[in-house]
Design a protein around this motif. Sequence first.
Motif: not given
Length: 117
Positions: A62-74, A76-87
């Motif tokens: 819930h805290l890690v957002d792929p949009f945050d990784l690219v939101s400041e990159v001139p 580009v526009e994020l089209q789709q993202a998916s992510w998951s986490s597991e121990r």
Amino acid sequence: MSTPETSRFVRIRVELVLEIDDEEAVTGAALQTLADDADLSDTERTDSERAVTEDTAEALAHLVDPFDLVSEVPGVELQQASWSSERIDYDPDSPEWDLDGDDGGENDPEDEEMTVG
């Protein structure tokens, strides 16, 4: 003479291994993020709160957002993202965790070329 058409879409694959040394801090931050999200319905908020409280990996997702990784990159526009986490069990010395992807596995064509002979 025509030039071949090149796709404007790029897929970036990222794999992160994080060590959680303060589960309460991660869970608390996730709960605060959920509390601040005005777009969640009461049912969604309750379900999400239960999930992040029961599983720190879920809280981290819930805290890690792929949009945050690219939101400041001139340009580009994020089209789709998916992510998951597991121990996971993590051994940094294991070939399974070789960041170069050169684990010498049987499906590695580069290794197959080196051994053919």
